[in-house]
Enzyme design. Structure first.
Site: not given
Length: 272
Positions: A45, A161
């Site tokens: 991320s 993610d």
């Protein structure tokens, strides 16, 4: 200070946490100034964004300078609303900013330091580790927070993610790069304290609160405890929704600054 370090391979693992990822910058800066340069880096991320910039340029000072130039309005302009049945925003403007200002068409082959970026395969919800191809694609895949961004497509496959499957992707540094020790930064476990006034909570607080509550269940396994030095910045009495306030640069830098200062002696002993 860390002269013995060069005889051993060191990995640096950068976890995800949206705007709180800014706290990664002072940690990397301090390590660099004390002569600690990792042999390999992993990121998930926001950790993939900062990690990629660091591995590409060998520093993060210039990244911080560029971020500080952006105003609250500049960040607001990055919000391109999407069909709410798909995601909150499209993410195209953010991709354009990252590509135009920071990464261009650079690939993993252009890096000064080896890097692995983790994303999550939406078909199986298993981690996928990127070490080849365009940096921008791996970064966008790794940063596609569920509900906020739509899944990101690479070669016909959809990813979300990286933190969903591996929010502290430290193991890959041992298995792929054969490092001996890892310094890992967990941006999730230190965000549990929130405002006591429940009337202040909104959908963002609830969404991120639930998401990161799940991620906090992941722990460093016992077998790696002596091989991994875990850094956890703290944000006391803040709402989880503040995690999206990217314009609050100084506020999100402070936890990383105080943490690395407080943990420096322990880290020095670990690296020896």
């Amino acid at each position: 200070m860390f002269g013995l370090l060069k005889k051993k391979k060191l990995g640096l693992c950068l976890g995800g946490g949206a705007a709180r990822g800014y706290s990664l910058i002072p940690i990397i800066q301090k390590l660099s100034r004390d002569g600690v340069v990792p042999d390999a880096v992993s990121g998930a991320s926001i950790g993939s964004i900062i990690g990629a910039y660091y591995c590409l340029n060998g520093e993060v000072d210039s990244l911080l300078e560029e971020i500080k130039k952006m105003s609250k309005k500049d960040f607001a302009k990055l919000i391109d609303l999407n069909n709410p049945t798909k995601s909150a925003i499209k993410g195209r403007r953010i991709k354009k900013l990252l590509q135009d200002k920071f990464f261009g068409n650079k690939t993993f082959d252009d890096l000064k330091i080896p890097l692995v970026i983790v994303a999550t395969d939406i078909a199986s919800f298993t981690p996928v580790y990127f070490t080849k191809g365009k940096l921008i694609d791996a970064i966008m895949a790794s940063s596609s927070i569920p509900g906020i961004f739509p899944p990101y497509k690479i070669d016909g496959k959809l990813y979300i993610d990286g933190g969903v499957s591996k929010h502290i992707p430290y193991k890959i540094l041992f298995t792929k790069f054969n490092v001996k020790k890892v310094v890992a930064v967990d941006l999730v476990s230190g965000v549990s304290k929130t405002s006591k006034d429940t009337n202040e909570y909104n959908i963002v607080d609830i969404l991120f609160g639930a998401f990161y509550a799940i991620l906090r269940t992941a722990k460093i396994e016992d077998i790696y405890k002596k091989k991994v030095f875990l850094l956890i910045p703290r944000w006391d009495k803040k709402k989880i929704g503040d995690i999206l306030k990217f314009h609050q640069v100084e506020e999100h830098l402070k936890p990383g600054q105080s943490l690395i200062k407080r943990k420096l002696k322990e880290l020095k002993d670990f690296l020896k």
